[in-house]
Scaffold this active site. Structure first.
Site, PDB file in Angstrom:
ATOM      1  N   ASP A 162       0.850  -1.190   0.000  1.00  0.00           N
ATOM      2  CA  ASP A 162       0.000   0.000   0.000  1.00  0.00           C
ATOM      3  C   ASP A 162       0.881   1.234   0.000  1.00  0.00           C
ATOM      4  O   ASP A 162       1.753   1.387   0.867  1.00  0.00           O
ATOM      5  CB  ASP A 162      -0.909   0.006   1.232  1.00  0.00           C
ATOM      6  CG  ASP A 162      -2.014  -1.044   1.141  1.00  0.00           C
ATOM      7  OD1 ASP A 162      -2.023  -1.799   0.152  1.00  0.00           O
ATOM      8  OD2 ASP A 162      -2.848  -1.113   2.056  1.00  0.00           O
ATOM      9  N   ASP A 180     -15.286  -3.325  -1.930  1.00  0.00           N
ATOM     10  CA  ASP A 180     -14.977  -3.173  -0.513  1.00  0.00           C
ATOM     11  C   ASP A 180     -16.303  -3.035   0.215  1.00  0.00           C
ATOM     12  O   ASP A 180     -17.146  -2.229  -0.186  1.00  0.00           O
ATOM     13  CB  ASP A 180     -14.125  -1.924  -0.286  1.00  0.00           C
ATOM     14  CG  ASP A 180     -12.883  -1.925  -1.174  1.00  0.00           C
ATOM     15  OD1 ASP A 180     -12.358  -3.026  -1.428  1.00  0.00           O
ATOM     16  OD2 ASP A 180     -12.454  -0.849  -1.611  1.00  0.00           O
TER      17      ASP A 180
END
Length: 245
Positions: free
Chosen positions: A8, A130
Protein backbone atom coordinates in the site's frame (compact mmCIF):
# COMPACT_ATOMS: atom_id res chain seq x y z
CA UNK A 1 -4.94 -20.41 -4.40
CA UNK A 2 -2.41 -17.62 -4.71
CA UNK A 3 -0.93 -15.77 -1.75
CA UNK A 4 -0.69 -12.16 -2.90
CA UNK A 5 1.43 -9.71 -0.87
CA UNK A 6 0.01 -6.19 -0.65
CA UNK A 7 2.06 -3.03 -0.99
CA UNK A 8 0.00 0.00 0.00
CA UNK A 9 1.52 3.27 -1.17
CA UNK A 10 1.09 6.56 0.67
CA UNK A 11 3.29 9.57 -0.12
CA UNK A 12 5.80 7.27 -1.84
CA UNK A 13 6.18 5.00 1.21
CA UNK A 14 4.91 1.48 1.92
CA UNK A 15 2.30 1.65 4.70
CA UNK A 16 -0.58 -0.30 6.21
CA UNK A 17 -3.85 1.22 7.36
CA UNK A 18 -6.29 -0.06 9.96
CA UNK A 19 -9.85 -0.31 8.58
CA UNK A 20 -8.95 2.03 5.71
CA UNK A 21 -8.29 5.07 7.91
CA UNK A 22 -5.53 7.25 6.43
CA UNK A 23 -4.85 8.75 9.86
CA UNK A 24 -4.22 5.27 11.32
CA UNK A 25 -1.28 4.22 9.15
CA UNK A 26 1.96 2.41 9.95
CA UNK A 27 4.99 3.02 7.71
CA UNK A 28 6.79 -0.25 7.01
CA UNK A 29 9.30 0.99 4.44
CA UNK A 30 10.21 4.16 2.59
CA UNK A 31 11.47 2.03 -0.31
CA UNK A 32 8.52 0.15 -1.86
CA UNK A 33 10.68 -1.26 -4.69
CA UNK A 34 12.91 -3.02 -2.15
CA UNK A 35 9.81 -4.23 -0.35
CA UNK A 36 8.54 -5.71 -3.62
CA UNK A 37 11.93 -7.41 -4.02
CA UNK A 38 11.52 -9.00 -0.59
CA UNK A 39 8.20 -10.59 -1.51
CA UNK A 40 9.40 -11.69 -4.96
CA UNK A 41 12.46 -13.32 -3.41
CA UNK A 42 10.07 -14.95 -0.93
CA UNK A 43 8.39 -16.70 -3.85
CA UNK A 44 5.24 -14.67 -4.46
CA UNK A 45 3.63 -15.13 -7.88
CA UNK A 46 1.62 -11.91 -7.95
CA UNK A 47 1.77 -8.51 -6.25
CA UNK A 48 -1.13 -6.32 -5.14
CA UNK A 49 -0.36 -2.60 -5.17
CA UNK A 50 -2.65 0.14 -3.87
CA UNK A 51 -2.22 3.85 -4.45
CA UNK A 52 -3.86 5.08 -1.24
CA UNK A 53 -3.45 8.76 -2.10
CA UNK A 54 -4.96 7.97 -5.49
CA UNK A 55 -7.99 6.28 -3.91
CA UNK A 56 -8.79 9.43 -1.97
CA UNK A 57 -7.89 11.91 -4.71
CA UNK A 58 -9.49 10.06 -7.62
CA UNK A 59 -6.36 9.95 -9.79
CA UNK A 60 -2.93 8.27 -9.59
CA UNK A 61 -0.50 9.87 -7.14
CA UNK A 62 2.11 7.11 -6.64
CA UNK A 63 2.27 6.06 -10.30
CA UNK A 64 6.05 6.41 -10.54
CA UNK A 65 6.58 3.84 -7.79
CA UNK A 66 4.17 1.42 -9.48
CA UNK A 67 6.00 1.84 -12.80
CA UNK A 68 9.37 1.27 -11.10
CA UNK A 69 8.16 -2.02 -9.58
CA UNK A 70 6.63 -3.17 -12.89
CA UNK A 71 9.87 -2.38 -14.75
CA UNK A 72 11.97 -4.28 -12.23
CA UNK A 73 9.78 -7.40 -12.49
CA UNK A 74 8.51 -7.52 -16.10
CA UNK A 75 7.34 -11.15 -15.88
CA UNK A 76 5.56 -10.86 -12.51
CA UNK A 77 1.79 -10.31 -12.61
CA UNK A 78 1.07 -7.03 -10.82
CA UNK A 79 -2.36 -5.62 -10.00
CA UNK A 80 -2.88 -1.97 -9.06
CA UNK A 81 -5.84 -0.24 -7.46
CA UNK A 82 -6.54 3.24 -6.15
CA UNK A 83 -7.67 6.22 -8.22
CA UNK A 84 -8.36 4.32 -11.44
CA UNK A 85 -11.32 6.18 -12.87
CA UNK A 86 -10.47 6.74 -16.55
CA UNK A 87 -9.43 4.72 -19.60
CA UNK A 88 -6.35 6.97 -19.91
CA UNK A 89 -5.18 5.90 -16.46
CA UNK A 90 -5.68 2.23 -17.35
CA UNK A 91 -3.75 2.69 -20.60
CA UNK A 92 -0.90 4.37 -18.70
CA UNK A 93 -0.60 1.44 -16.28
CA UNK A 94 -0.91 -1.24 -18.98
CA UNK A 95 1.83 0.45 -21.03
CA UNK A 96 3.98 0.57 -17.89
CA UNK A 97 3.79 -3.22 -17.67
CA UNK A 98 1.06 -3.67 -15.06
CA UNK A 99 -0.95 -6.86 -15.64
CA UNK A 100 -4.26 -5.88 -14.03
CA UNK A 101 -5.99 -2.68 -12.96
CA UNK A 102 -8.52 -2.72 -10.14
CA UNK A 103 -11.58 -0.54 -10.58
CA UNK A 104 -13.29 0.24 -7.29
CA UNK A 105 -15.27 3.42 -6.70
CA UNK A 106 -16.06 3.97 -10.39
CA UNK A 107 -17.37 0.39 -10.68
CA UNK A 108 -19.97 1.20 -8.03
CA UNK A 109 -20.89 4.70 -9.19
CA UNK A 110 -20.72 4.02 -12.93
CA UNK A 111 -20.92 0.24 -13.56
CA UNK A 112 -21.01 0.72 -17.34
CA UNK A 113 -17.40 1.97 -17.12
CA UNK A 114 -16.33 -1.58 -16.25
CA UNK A 115 -17.78 -2.91 -19.53
CA UNK A 116 -16.00 -0.10 -21.41
CA UNK A 117 -12.69 -0.87 -19.72
CA UNK A 118 -13.01 -4.63 -20.34
CA UNK A 119 -13.68 -3.97 -24.02
CA UNK A 120 -10.70 -1.62 -24.35
CA UNK A 121 -8.34 -3.75 -22.24
CA UNK A 122 -9.54 -7.37 -22.36
CA UNK A 123 -8.24 -9.59 -19.57
CA UNK A 124 -6.78 -6.64 -17.69
CA UNK A 125 -9.68 -5.52 -15.50
CA UNK A 126 -10.38 -6.55 -11.91
CA UNK A 127 -13.24 -5.08 -9.89
CA UNK A 128 -12.53 -4.17 -6.27
CA UNK A 129 -15.56 -4.47 -4.02
CA UNK A 130 -14.98 -3.17 -0.51
CA UNK A 131 -17.81 -3.84 1.88
CA UNK A 132 -19.18 -3.08 5.29
CA UNK A 133 -21.96 -5.40 6.51
CA UNK A 134 -22.46 -6.62 2.93
CA UNK A 135 -22.85 -3.13 1.44
CA UNK A 136 -20.32 -1.62 -0.94
CA UNK A 137 -18.11 1.25 0.26
CA UNK A 138 -16.46 3.81 -2.03
CA UNK A 139 -14.03 6.74 -2.12
CA UNK A 140 -11.28 5.16 -0.06
CA UNK A 141 -14.00 3.63 2.15
CA UNK A 142 -15.17 7.06 3.23
CA UNK A 143 -18.71 6.39 1.91
CA UNK A 144 -20.92 3.32 2.38
CA UNK A 145 -23.54 2.85 -0.36
CA UNK A 146 -26.92 1.10 -0.39
CA UNK A 147 -25.62 -1.36 -3.01
CA UNK A 148 -25.21 -5.00 -1.98
CA UNK A 149 -21.92 -6.67 -2.91
CA UNK A 150 -23.38 -9.84 -4.42
CA UNK A 151 -25.93 -7.93 -6.52
CA UNK A 152 -23.21 -5.70 -7.96
CA UNK A 153 -20.82 -8.61 -8.57
CA UNK A 154 -23.45 -10.42 -10.65
CA UNK A 155 -23.86 -7.32 -12.79
CA UNK A 156 -20.25 -7.64 -13.99
CA UNK A 157 -20.45 -11.30 -15.07
CA UNK A 158 -21.09 -10.49 -18.72
CA UNK A 159 -18.39 -7.80 -18.94
CA UNK A 160 -15.30 -10.03 -18.97
CA UNK A 161 -13.93 -9.06 -15.56
CA UNK A 162 -10.85 -11.15 -14.66
CA UNK A 163 -11.53 -11.27 -10.92
CA UNK A 164 -13.21 -9.57 -7.98
CA UNK A 165 -11.10 -8.45 -5.04
CA UNK A 166 -13.44 -8.59 -2.07
CA UNK A 167 -12.40 -6.72 1.07
CA UNK A 168 -14.29 -6.67 4.34
CA UNK A 169 -13.51 -3.23 5.77
CA UNK A 170 -14.23 -4.22 9.36
CA UNK A 171 -11.52 -6.88 9.09
CA UNK A 172 -8.87 -5.01 7.10
CA UNK A 173 -5.63 -4.35 8.93
CA UNK A 174 -7.04 -5.83 12.16
CA UNK A 175 -5.48 -9.31 11.77
CA UNK A 176 -8.57 -11.01 13.21
CA UNK A 177 -9.22 -13.37 10.31
CA UNK A 178 -11.06 -12.68 7.07
CA UNK A 179 -14.80 -12.96 6.48
CA UNK A 180 -14.78 -16.53 5.15
CA UNK A 181 -18.57 -17.11 5.07
CA UNK A 182 -19.26 -14.02 2.97
CA UNK A 183 -16.24 -14.61 0.70
CA UNK A 184 -17.53 -18.15 0.07
CA UNK A 185 -21.08 -16.86 -0.55
CA UNK A 186 -19.77 -14.33 -3.07
CA UNK A 187 -17.62 -16.92 -4.85
CA UNK A 188 -20.60 -19.28 -5.11
CA UNK A 189 -23.01 -16.56 -6.27
CA UNK A 190 -20.94 -15.38 -9.23
CA UNK A 191 -18.94 -16.95 -12.05
CA UNK A 192 -16.16 -14.38 -11.57
CA UNK A 193 -13.09 -15.63 -9.64
CA UNK A 194 -12.82 -14.05 -6.17
CA UNK A 195 -9.67 -12.84 -4.40
CA UNK A 196 -10.13 -12.53 -0.63
CA UNK A 197 -8.71 -9.55 1.21
CA UNK A 198 -8.78 -8.08 4.68
CA UNK A 199 -7.97 -9.54 8.08
CA UNK A 200 -5.65 -12.45 7.27
CA UNK A 201 -3.48 -13.05 10.33
CA UNK A 202 -1.80 -16.44 9.99
CA UNK A 203 -1.78 -19.83 8.29
CA UNK A 204 -5.01 -20.74 10.08
CA UNK A 205 -6.83 -18.04 8.11
CA UNK A 206 -5.41 -19.38 4.84
CA UNK A 207 -6.56 -22.87 5.82
CA UNK A 208 -10.04 -21.52 6.65
CA UNK A 209 -10.34 -20.09 3.12
CA UNK A 210 -9.22 -23.39 1.58
CA UNK A 211 -11.54 -25.35 3.89
CA UNK A 212 -14.47 -23.29 2.56
CA UNK A 213 -14.23 -25.55 -0.51
CA UNK A 214 -15.23 -22.75 -2.88
CA UNK A 215 -13.32 -23.26 -6.17
CA UNK A 216 -14.09 -19.65 -7.06
CA UNK A 217 -11.75 -18.33 -4.34
CA UNK A 218 -8.51 -18.08 -6.31
CA UNK A 219 -6.34 -15.83 -4.16
CA UNK A 220 -5.76 -14.22 -0.78
CA UNK A 221 -4.23 -10.77 -0.36
CA UNK A 222 -2.18 -10.28 2.77
CA UNK A 223 -0.60 -7.14 4.15
CA UNK A 224 -0.03 -6.49 7.84
CA UNK A 225 0.44 -10.22 8.61
CA UNK A 226 3.48 -10.56 6.35
CA UNK A 227 4.92 -7.24 7.50
CA UNK A 228 4.57 -8.11 11.17
CA UNK A 229 5.74 -11.70 10.65
CA UNK A 230 2.65 -13.68 11.65
CA UNK A 231 2.48 -15.15 8.13
CA UNK A 232 5.33 -16.26 5.87
CA UNK A 233 4.65 -15.85 2.14
CA UNK A 234 6.65 -18.90 0.99
CA UNK A 235 5.22 -21.15 3.71
CA UNK A 236 1.66 -20.01 3.00
CA UNK A 237 2.03 -20.53 -0.76
CA UNK A 238 3.51 -23.99 -0.22
CA UNK A 239 0.59 -24.80 2.09
CA UNK A 240 -1.88 -23.80 -0.65
CA UNK A 241 -0.01 -25.75 -3.32
CA UNK A 242 0.01 -28.92 -1.20
CA UNK A 243 -3.48 -28.60 0.30
CA UNK A 244 -5.49 -31.81 -0.03
CA UNK A 245 -8.54 -30.84 2.05
Amino acid sequence: MLIIPAIDLKDGACVRLRQGRMEDSTVFSDDPVSMAAKWVEGGCRRLHLVDLNGAFEGQPVNGEVVTAIAKRYPTLPIQIGGGIRSLDTIEHYVKAGVSYVIIGTKAVKQPEFVAEACKAFPGKVIVGLDAKDGFVATDGWAEVSSVQVIDLAKRFEADGVSAIVYTDIAKDGMMQGCNVPFTKALAEATRIPVIASGGIHNLGDIKALLDAKAPGIVGAITGRAIYEGTLDVAEAQAFCDNYQG
